[in-house]
Design an enzyme around this catalytic site. Structure first.
Site, PDB file in Angstrom:
ATOM      1  CE1 TYR A   1      -6.805   3.077  -0.307  1.00  0.00           C
ATOM      2  CE2 TYR A   1      -4.436   3.344   0.008  1.00  0.00           C
ATOM      3  CZ  TYR A   1      -5.496   2.702  -0.593  1.00  0.00           C
ATOM      4  OH  TYR A   1      -5.255   1.667  -1.462  1.00  0.00           O
TER       5      TYR A   1
ATOM      6  CD  GLU B   1      -2.992  -0.812  -0.057  1.00  0.00           C
ATOM      7  OE1 GLU B   1      -3.076   0.328  -0.554  1.00  0.00           O
ATOM      8  OE2 GLU B   1      -3.621  -1.780  -0.507  1.00  0.00           O
TER       9      GLU B   1
ATOM     10  CG  ASP C   1      -8.163   5.116  -3.448  1.00  0.00           C
ATOM     11  OD1 ASP C   1      -9.375   4.944  -3.736  1.00  0.00           O
ATOM     12  OD2 ASP C   1      -7.251   4.442  -3.957  1.00  0.00           O
TER      13      ASP C   1
END
Length: 353
Positions: free
Chosen positions: A126, A43, A144
């Site tokens: 996020y 991520e 997002d």
């Protein structure tokens, strides 16, 4: 949000998205694990980086640093080296700091609670939601740009995504659609839908699982969403470097932990009068960062003999490097490109003479 006579069946939309994802999900290595460490690395790495570009970097990074302990115990320069080519190096610095934080605050075990994940250095809402949902099936939408775009178009919603409460607004909207199961799959499905189908420009609406329900598609207003009124301010910045060199060796220094290009290596930014006279030419480079337009001048300073070169290095505490050694260090992309061109020139001269 704009309302219609018939209230949307939010849960039906969520189930429809999961069914689409079951048949159309991308085959990616980080989707074959529930290891929160690897999901975290993925991520962070994919922020500001496309999947195609980041895939090999991810594989090499987790091979070199397979767990939190390995990453925490690594040298920072080594971590930056394995981030080389991805840019936005503050991400790698924060990963390293967060790994040490996990070792210290969580006894080396990756935290499972959303709030604790959010406390890690460099982790925002996020990323915390993505890890909590994918690794631990906790019900948090990983909102997002993909979420903003898909949901804005799906409901023809003119809520301004540049507003400070946009994350909360679209999180609540996503929660209405999110089933009680396969939470991680729901978030990953929305990511795939936004990046592969509901693209910012030229979306593939015919292939979208929501094309029957999408209000923007049905009204022909896809390009009107999402609404964003606040534009990012871009500033100009000029940088001046001196490539002080002698027969394939050159001087470098490491940037401090502030401003742009934190902890990366660079050429000297200042020069004394007695060395200034050896400038042979200057190269102008333009480079764009997210919020900055850079104008970079690199002055080629060719020292006439080794004695002057080494004396100046000692007086200024600059580090001496050569092209091969520099490959084990991380430089900003414009300086890296400059080094690659200069190395080819050195090889050419060696063959010539």
């Amino acid at each position: 949000m704009k309302t219609k006579k018939q209230k949307p069946d939010f849960l039906h939309l969520g189930i429809k998205l999961l069914n689409w994802f079951k048949l159309n999900s991308r085959d990616l290595p980080w989707r074959k694990t529930k290891d929160p460490y690897k999901i975290w690395i993925c991520e962070i790495l994919l922020q500001q980086t496309q999947v195609k570009q980041g895939l090999n970097h991810y594989l090499k990074f987790v091979e070199k640093f397979p767990n939190v302990k390995n990453l925490a115990e690594a040298n920072e320069d080594e971590v930056l080296l394995y981030w080389k080519g991805l840019g936005y190096y503050s991400r790698a610095i924060n990963l390293h700091k967060a790994a040490k934080q996990i070792m210290l605050d969580f006894n080396g075990k990756f935290p499972e609670n959303y709030t604790e994940i959010l406390s890690l250095k460099g982790v925002g809402k996020y990323t915390a939601a993505a890890i909590a949902s994918i690794a631990f099936e906790q019900k948090f939408p990983a909102v997002d740009g993909n979420f903003y775009r898909v949901l804005s178009r799906l409901f023809a919603d003119d809520f301004d995504v540049s507003r400070t409460n946009a994350f909360q607004y679209f999180s609540e909207l996503a929660l209405l659609m999110m089933p009680e199961y396969h939470i991680g799959n729901f978030n990953e499905a929305m990511m795939d839908l936004g990046s592969e189908i509901c693209k910012p420009k030229n979306p593939f609406c015919e292939a979208c699982p929501f094309n029957e329900e999408c209000l923007a598609f049905k009204s022909g207003t896809i390009n009107n969403y999402p609404v964003k009124t606040k534009k990012t301010k871009v500033t100009d910045l000029e940088l001046n470097y001196f490539f002080i060199n002698y027969k394939g060796e050159f001087l470098i220094q490491q940037r401090k932990d502030d401003f742009i290009w934190k902890k990366l290596y660079e050429f000297p930014t200042e020069i004394s009068e007695n060395i200034n006279k050896y400038i042979r030419r200057s190269t102008l480079i333009s480079h764009k960062l997210t919020h900055k337009n850079l104008k970079i001048t690199i002055n080629d300073v060719q020292c006439p003999d080794l004695k002057i070169f080494k004396k100046y290095a000692k007086e200024t505490n600059f580090e001496i490097s050569d092209f091969e050694e520099s490959k084990q260090k991380s430089f900003p992309k414009p300086l890296q490109s400059y080094l690659e061109k200069m190395e080819k020139k050195e090889d050419f001269q060696a063959e010539l003479f």
